[in-house]
Enzyme design. Structure first.
Site, PDB file in Angstrom:
ATOM      1  N   ARG A 102       0.893  -1.179   0.000  1.00  0.00           N
ATOM      2  CA  ARG A 102       0.000   0.000   0.000  1.00  0.00           C
ATOM      3  C   ARG A 102       0.920   1.215   0.000  1.00  0.00           C
ATOM      4  NH1 ARG A 102      -5.292   1.315   3.533  1.00  0.00           N
ATOM      5  NH2 ARG A 102      -6.057  -0.004   1.862  1.00  0.00           N
ATOM      6  N   HIS A 129      -7.469   0.870  -6.373  1.00  0.00           N
ATOM      7  CA  HIS A 129      -7.663  -0.018  -5.212  1.00  0.00           C
ATOM      8  C   HIS A 129      -8.310  -1.320  -5.725  1.00  0.00           C
ATOM      9  CE1 HIS A 129      -7.805  -1.313  -1.217  1.00  0.00           C
ATOM     10  NE2 HIS A 129      -8.710  -0.520  -0.688  1.00  0.00           N
ATOM     11  N   GLN A 132     -10.053  -4.123  -3.487  1.00  0.00           N
ATOM     12  CA  GLN A 132     -11.358  -3.724  -2.948  1.00  0.00           C
ATOM     13  C   GLN A 132     -12.455  -3.959  -3.983  1.00  0.00           C
ATOM     14  OE1 GLN A 132     -12.149  -2.248   0.285  1.00  0.00           O
ATOM     15  NE2 GLN A 132     -14.136  -2.900  -0.472  1.00  0.00           N
ATOM     16  N   ASP A 223     -17.268   6.949  -1.619  1.00  0.00           N
ATOM     17  CA  ASP A 223     -16.018   6.779  -0.882  1.00  0.00           C
ATOM     18  C   ASP A 223     -15.750   8.104  -0.173  1.00  0.00           C
ATOM     19  OD1 ASP A 223     -13.561   5.821   0.036  1.00  0.00           O
ATOM     20  OD2 ASP A 223     -12.498   6.253  -1.841  1.00  0.00           O
ATOM     21  N   CYS A 263     -16.420   1.052   0.760  1.00  0.00           N
ATOM     22  CA  CYS A 263     -15.181   0.289   1.042  1.00  0.00           C
ATOM     23  C   CYS A 263     -14.734   0.472   2.483  1.00  0.00           C
ATOM     24  CB  CYS A 263     -14.085   0.699   0.070  1.00  0.00           C
ATOM     25  SG  CYS A 263     -13.518   2.406   0.256  1.00  0.00           S
ATOM     26  N   ARG A 291     -13.221  -8.891   2.045  1.00  0.00           N
ATOM     27  CA  ARG A 291     -11.818  -8.627   1.719  1.00  0.00           C
ATOM     28  C   ARG A 291     -10.996  -9.888   1.967  1.00  0.00           C
ATOM     29  NH1 ARG A 291      -9.823  -3.385   1.603  1.00  0.00           N
ATOM     30  NH2 ARG A 291      -7.883  -4.449   1.078  1.00  0.00           N
TER      31      ARG A 291
HETATM   32  N1  NVA Z   1      -9.959   6.621  -1.334  1.00  0.00           N
HETATM   33  C1  NVA Z   1      -9.600   6.160  -0.017  1.00  0.00           C
HETATM   34  C2  NVA Z   1      -9.828   4.685   0.114  1.00  0.00           C
HETATM   35  C3  NVA Z   1      -9.562   4.138   1.489  1.00  0.00           C
HETATM   36  C4  NVA Z   1      -9.715   2.648   1.564  1.00  0.00           C
HETATM   37  C5  NVA Z   1      -8.153   6.513   0.263  1.00  0.00           C
HETATM   38  O1  NVA Z   1      -7.308   6.367  -0.628  1.00  0.00           O
HETATM   39  O2  NVA Z   1      -7.853   6.952   1.389  1.00  0.00           O
HETATM   40  N1   CP Z   2     -11.143  -0.399   2.485  1.00  0.00           N
HETATM   41  C1   CP Z   2      -9.877  -0.404   2.908  1.00  0.00           C
HETATM   42  O1   CP Z   2      -8.919  -0.593   2.124  1.00  0.00           O
HETATM   43  O2   CP Z   2      -9.731  -0.262   4.250  1.00  0.00           O
HETATM   44  P1   CP Z   2      -8.371  -0.013   5.047  1.00  0.00           P
HETATM   45  O3   CP Z   2      -7.848   1.353   4.636  1.00  0.00           O
HETATM   46  O4   CP Z   2      -8.754  -0.064   6.490  1.00  0.00           O
HETATM   47  O5   CP Z   2      -7.389  -1.089   4.697  1.00  0.00           O
END
Ligand code: NVA
Ligand code: CP
Length: 308
Positions: A102, A129, A132, A223, A263, A291
């Site tokens: 990540r 992502h 997800q 989101d 998500c 997930r």
């Molecule tokens: N768009 C959000 C998704 C979190 C799972 C982010 O990147 O923070």
């Molecule tokens: N939806 C998601 O990726 O959650 P986290 O940021 O908690 O991993």
């Protein structure tokens, strides 16, 4: 060897193979039948951003498949003190069997994958992502929303939206995206998605009107308005996203049996109202649990492609 960087890298059949595996392994897991598909394998999990679901699901997932996960925070790795990513990739991938990352720029994930000796999985970048979205599709199947579906995405044109574009484009369903002016999806990603949609027959449309997007939809989703890394823009974004909250009034325009996906993490009173969130909590928390199952399908599939 294959990596899992974006959904665009796979054919429809390949994505459905991973989903089929996820469904099969979910059934086994629910029956407490833990088949060691990835016995003694190790998954390195590199996090440059926070996570609840991604961390827990990958760590528990690899363990239930017979392996072990290593949580590697960039705060603790030498990466955080300036060791080059390509060196980190060569070192970590010489000792583990698979890596999940990540990170921020998508190019960092691509660089890591280019230097990795083992499959690399995208655990979220600023642009995509995909794990997800595999999860969201599994959830749509379970709630009978995978056939002739119209999905409405209301909110920021961000990493989630981009992966929705690729999922729709690959699988061929209708996706309507409504973003505020100035928060549209990345133009290059849109172009690529529309190119792929020609092949699958997917109908993908864009507007700045949440009502138009949600009207008659089977699935409504959103989101956060402030993704990780955008915290400094929070106040401006909250103003600019006025009118984009998914509330009961907006949901009433969707089909009567429409489901709502998120998500998570969710910010009530911003992208979704408390009322909509709690009404659809069963779907949302099934989605969160999925997930675990979707990613097992992805990991087992990637493992089966080694040496090809
Ligand atoms: N768009 C959000 C998704 C979190 C799972 C982010 O990147 O923070
Ligand atoms: N939806 C998601 O990726 O959650 P986290 O940021 O908690 O991993």
């Amino acid at each position: 060897m294959r990596h899992f960087l974006t959904l665009a890298d796979f054919s429809k059949d390949e994505l459905l193979e991973m989903i089929d595996l996820a469904i099969k392994i979910k059934k086994q897991t629910k029956a407490k039948e833990f088949v060691p598909y990835l016995e003694k394998q190790t998954l390195g999990m590199i996090f440059e951003k926070s996570s609840t679901r991604t961390r827990v699901s990958f760590e528990v997932g690899i363990y239930q498949l017979g392996g072990v996960g290593l949580f590697l925070s960039s705060n603790d790795l030498q990466l955080g003190r300036g060791e080059p990513l390509k060196d980190t990739a060569r070192v970590v991938s010489s000792m583990v069997d698979m890596v999940m990352i990540r990170t921020f720029e998508h190019s960092k994930l691509e660089e890591f994958a280019a230097y990795s000796k083992v499959p690399v999985i995208n655990g979220l970048t600023d642009s995509y992502h995909p794990v997800q979205l595999m999860t969201d599709y599994l959830t749509m199947i379970e709630f009978n929303k995978a056939d002739n579906t119209v999905v409405a995405y209301v909110g920021d044109g961000n990493n989630m939206t981009h992966s929705w574009l690729y999922l729709a484009a690959k699988l061929g369903f209708e996706l309507r995206v409504a973003t505020p002016v100035g928060y549209e999806c990345d133009a290059e990603i849109v172009k690529r998605a529309l190119e792929m949609a020609k092949e699958s027959g997917a109908k993908i449309t864009f507007s700045n009107d949440p009502k138009e997007a949600v009207k008659g939809a089977d699935v409504v989703t959103t989101d956060t308005w402030v993704s990780m890394g955008q915290e400094a823009e929070k106040e401006k974004r909250i103003k600019d996203f006025a009118g984009f909250m998914v509330d009961s009034e907006l949901m009433s325009l969707a089909k009567d049996d429409a489901i709502f996906l998120h998500c998570l993490p969710a910010y009530r009173g911003y992208e979704v109202s408390e009322e909509v969130f709690e009404k659809h909590a069963d779907v949302i928390f099934t989605e969160a649990e999925n997930r675990l199952h979707a990613q097992k399908g992805i990991m087992v599939w990637l493992d089966s492609k080694r040496g090809e």
